[in-house]
Scaffold this motif. Structure first.
Motif, PDB file in Angstrom:
ATOM      1  N   THR A  36       0.822  -1.214   0.000  1.00 37.99           N
ATOM      2  CA  THR A  36       0.000   0.000   0.000  1.00 37.99           C
ATOM      3  C   THR A  36       0.852   1.260   0.000  1.00 37.99           C
ATOM      4  OG1 THR A  36      -0.169  -0.153   2.402  1.00 37.99           O
ATOM      5  CG2 THR A  36      -1.997  -1.034   1.132  1.00 37.99           C
ATOM      6  N   LYS A  37       2.156   1.122   0.245  1.00 33.36           N
ATOM      7  CA  LYS A  37       3.018   2.294   0.235  1.00 33.36           C
ATOM      8  C   LYS A  37       3.746   2.458  -1.093  1.00 33.36           C
ATOM      9  CE  LYS A  37       3.629   2.951   5.088  1.00 33.36           C
ATOM     10  NZ  LYS A  37       4.335   2.394   6.228  1.00 33.36           N
ATOM     11  N   LEU A  38       3.511   1.522  -2.019  1.00 31.62           N
ATOM     12  CA  LEU A  38       4.281   1.505  -3.267  1.00 31.62           C
ATOM     13  C   LEU A  38       3.993   2.724  -4.147  1.00 31.62           C
ATOM     14  CD1 LEU A  38       6.276  -0.079  -4.951  1.00 31.62           C
ATOM     15  CD2 LEU A  38       4.397  -1.437  -5.851  1.00 31.62           C
ATOM     16  N   THR A  39       2.741   3.049  -4.335  1.00 33.43           N
ATOM     17  CA  THR A  39       2.379   4.133  -5.268  1.00 33.43           C
ATOM     18  C   THR A  39       1.368   5.105  -4.661  1.00 33.43           C
ATOM     19  OG1 THR A  39       0.722   2.640  -6.214  1.00 33.43           O
ATOM     20  CG2 THR A  39       2.807   2.809  -7.359  1.00 33.43           C
ATOM     21  N   SER A  40       1.298   5.169  -3.326  1.00 38.34           N
ATOM     22  CA  SER A  40       0.283   5.998  -2.668  1.00 38.34           C
ATOM     23  C   SER A  40       0.845   7.356  -2.283  1.00 38.34           C
ATOM     24  CB  SER A  40      -0.256   5.277  -1.440  1.00 38.34           C
ATOM     25  OG  SER A  40       0.826   4.917  -0.598  1.00 38.34           O
ATOM     26  N   GLY A  41       1.137   8.155  -3.305  1.00 38.37           N
ATOM     27  CA  GLY A  41       1.664   9.501  -3.104  1.00 38.37           C
ATOM     28  C   GLY A  41       2.292   9.950  -4.403  1.00 38.37           C
ATOM     29  N   PRO A  42       2.237  11.235  -4.710  1.00 40.58           N
ATOM     30  CA  PRO A  42       2.703  11.727  -6.010  1.00 40.58           C
ATOM     31  C   PRO A  42       4.184  11.456  -6.267  1.00 40.58           C
ATOM     32  CG  PRO A  42       2.222  13.536  -4.508  1.00 40.58           C
ATOM     33  CD  PRO A  42       1.710  12.295  -3.860  1.00 40.58           C
ATOM     34  N   GLY A  43       5.000  11.584  -5.231  1.00 36.28           N
ATOM     35  CA  GLY A  43       6.421  11.311  -5.406  1.00 36.28           C
ATOM     36  C   GLY A  43       6.706   9.821  -5.441  1.00 36.28           C
ATOM     37  N   ARG A  44       5.902   9.064  -4.722  1.00 39.20           N
ATOM     38  CA  ARG A  44       6.095   7.614  -4.672  1.00 39.20           C
ATOM     39  C   ARG A  44       5.787   6.978  -6.015  1.00 39.20           C
ATOM     40  NH1 ARG A  44       3.066   6.321   1.083  1.00 39.20           N
ATOM     41  NH2 ARG A  44       4.738   7.079   2.431  1.00 39.20           N
ATOM     42  N   LEU A  45       4.690   7.382  -6.628  1.00 40.52           N
ATOM     43  CA  LEU A  45       4.312   6.700  -7.872  1.00 40.52           C
ATOM     44  C   LEU A  45       5.258   7.009  -9.024  1.00 40.52           C
ATOM     45  CD1 LEU A  45       1.364   8.884  -8.097  1.00 40.52           C
ATOM     46  CD2 LEU A  45       2.779   8.581 -10.108  1.00 40.52           C
ATOM     47  N   THR A  46       5.791   8.207  -9.052  1.00 38.91           N
ATOM     48  CA  THR A  46       6.725   8.500 -10.138  1.00 38.91           C
ATOM     49  C   THR A  46       7.998   7.680  -9.977  1.00 38.91           C
ATOM     50  OG1 THR A  46       7.487  10.433  -8.897  1.00 38.91           O
ATOM     51  CG2 THR A  46       5.907  10.817 -10.665  1.00 38.91           C
ATOM     52  N   ARG A  47       8.413   7.466  -8.721  1.00 39.33           N
ATOM     53  CA  ARG A  47       9.608   6.648  -8.514  1.00 39.33           C
ATOM     54  C   ARG A  47       9.346   5.207  -8.922  1.00 39.33           C
ATOM     55  NH1 ARG A  47      13.192   8.889  -3.990  1.00 39.33           N
ATOM     56  NH2 ARG A  47      12.674  10.552  -5.445  1.00 39.33           N
ATOM     57  N   ALA A  48       8.196   4.667  -8.517  1.00 39.32           N
ATOM     58  CA  ALA A  48       7.859   3.274  -8.837  1.00 39.32           C
ATOM     59  C   ALA A  48       7.735   3.070 -10.350  1.00 39.32           C
ATOM     60  CB  ALA A  48       6.572   2.869  -8.135  1.00 39.32           C
ATOM     61  N   LEU A  49       7.253   4.083 -11.054  1.00 38.43           N
ATOM     62  CA  LEU A  49       7.041   3.945 -12.499  1.00 38.43           C
ATOM     63  C   LEU A  49       8.201   4.495 -13.324  1.00 38.43           C
ATOM     64  CD1 LEU A  49       3.267   4.792 -13.070  1.00 38.43           C
ATOM     65  CD2 LEU A  49       4.337   2.652 -12.412  1.00 38.43           C
ATOM     66  N   LYS A  50       9.268   4.913 -12.649  1.00 40.81           N
ATOM     67  CA  LYS A  50      10.432   5.454 -13.361  1.00 40.81           C
ATOM     68  C   LYS A  50      10.037   6.627 -14.251  1.00 40.81           C
ATOM     69  CE  LYS A  50      14.608   2.839 -14.323  1.00 40.81           C
ATOM     70  NZ  LYS A  50      14.783   2.002 -13.146  1.00 40.81           N
ATOM     71  N   ILE A  51       9.357   7.582 -13.673  1.00 41.70           N
ATOM     72  CA  ILE A  51       8.952   8.769 -14.417  1.00 41.70           C
ATOM     73  C   ILE A  51       9.748   9.961 -13.906  1.00 41.70           C
ATOM     74  CG2 ILE A  51       7.067  10.435 -14.702  1.00 41.70           C
ATOM     75  CD1 ILE A  51       5.162   8.002 -14.677  1.00 41.70           C
ATOM     76  N   ASP A  52      10.353  10.703 -14.813  1.00 42.01           N
ATOM     77  CA  ASP A  52      11.036  11.932 -14.416  1.00 42.01           C
ATOM     78  C   ASP A  52      10.884  12.980 -15.506  1.00 42.01           C
ATOM     79  OD1 ASP A  52      12.855  11.449 -16.422  1.00 42.01           O
ATOM     80  OD2 ASP A  52      14.311  10.507 -15.094  1.00 42.01           O
ATOM     81  N   LYS A  53      11.625  14.062 -15.370  1.00 40.54           N
ATOM     82  CA  LYS A  53      11.432  15.208 -16.255  1.00 40.54           C
ATOM     83  C   LYS A  53      11.691  14.896 -17.725  1.00 40.54           C
ATOM     84  CE  LYS A  53      11.391  19.976 -16.496  1.00 40.54           C
ATOM     85  NZ  LYS A  53      12.070  21.181 -16.029  1.00 40.54           N
ATOM     86  N   SER A  54      12.408  13.790 -17.992  1.00 43.26           N
ATOM     87  CA  SER A  54      12.685  13.462 -19.394  1.00 43.26           C
ATOM     88  C   SER A  54      11.381  13.191 -20.162  1.00 43.26           C
ATOM     89  CB  SER A  54      13.603  12.243 -19.478  1.00 43.26           C
ATOM     90  OG  SER A  54      12.953  11.089 -18.982  1.00 43.26           O
ATOM     91  N   LEU A  55      10.291  12.933 -19.442  1.00 42.78           N
ATOM     92  CA  LEU A  55       9.010  12.680 -20.107  1.00 42.78           C
ATOM     93  C   LEU A  55       8.145  13.939 -20.172  1.00 42.78           C
ATOM     94  CD1 LEU A  55       8.173   9.224 -18.485  1.00 42.78           C
ATOM     95  CD2 LEU A  55       8.992   9.649 -20.789  1.00 42.78           C
ATOM     96  N   ASN A  56       8.683  15.062 -19.746  1.00 39.74           N
ATOM     97  CA  ASN A  56       7.929  16.314 -19.756  1.00 39.74           C
ATOM     98  C   ASN A  56       7.443  16.639 -21.167  1.00 39.74           C
ATOM     99  OD1 ASN A  56       6.878  18.457 -18.310  1.00 39.74           O
ATOM    100  ND2 ASN A  56       8.677  19.753 -18.615  1.00 39.74           N
TER     101      ASN A  56
END
Length: 190
Positions: free
Chosen positions: A120-140
């Motif tokens: 339940t802590k894996l993707t429950s927060g805006p910063g958490r989900l981007t880390r779990a999904l490998k999302i960063d500014k390169s996808l802007n």
DNA sequence: AGGAAGATCTACT
DNA sequence: GTAGATCTTCCTA
């Protein structure tokens, strides 16, 4: 159940935020796909919204919010990447922040990206989900309206109750409640 | 160069 | 449950 079209995002940010609940967010990584159900969102407006990145008018760092709906708008806060989708009526300004997901596909991969004891802590927060999904500014700026896109949103049939509240972490909020979540879902952030 | 930022984690009461 | 330190990026001066 295809990709949500650009028209979906060409509406008031509040409507888009509500309607994104229950939809499937897909992150294409290599040949695999990571996927989760959107369970929590917040709507942000233009210069009239004190909590919005666009509050101070058009700047280089917020120009995407003024631009074409249906694209990713990503920025960093306290070492966390925030995942937004640009959403507003024509000639208007706004975006929807994705705050939490319920993991569905590629959970092992997500755990590797973001080791965690409780699921339940894996993707429950805006910063958490981007880390779990490998999302960063390169996808802007990437459009989410094509299946080909590295991040896109699929329509979904789901039945649930919608809860709402004031936005989280905001210093000065609008009077309206602009945070939406799926009631009772354990992956909604606390 | 300095500081603020839509958060997270840890270490407590 | 809640307070405080701290993670980094990018804007503003």
């Amino acid at each position: 159940m295809g990709v949500l079209p650009k028209e979906f995002y060409e509406r008031d940010p509040e409507a888009v935020a509500r309607d994104l609940l229950g939809k499937r967010l897909v992150r294409r990584l290599d040949s695999k796909a990571l996927e989760g159900i959107i369970v929590e969102t917040e709507a942000y407006y233009g210069p009239g919204d004190p909590a919005s990145r666009a509050h101070r008018g058009l700047k280089s760092y917020n120009r995407l919010m003024f631009g074409e709906p249906g694209r990713l708008f990503i920025y960093n806060v306290h070492n966390n990447w925030m995942l937004n989708i640009v959403a507003h009526r024509p000639e208007d300004v706004g975006a929807v922040l994705i705050r939490a997901l319920e993991p569905r596909e590629g959970i092992e991969q997500m755990k590797r990206n973001r080791p965690v004891e409780e699921i339940t802590k894996l993707t429950s927060g805006p910063g958490r989900l981007t880390r779990a999904l490998k999302i960063d500014k390169s996808l802007n700026g990437v459009p989410v309206t094509s299946e080909m896109s590295e991040v896109h949103v699929l329509d979904n049939d789901a039945n649930f109750e919608i809860g709402k509240s004031h936005r989280i972490g905001v210093k000065v909020d609008l009077e309206r409640e602009l945070r939406f979540f799926i009631k009772g879902n354990p992956f909604v952030s606390k």
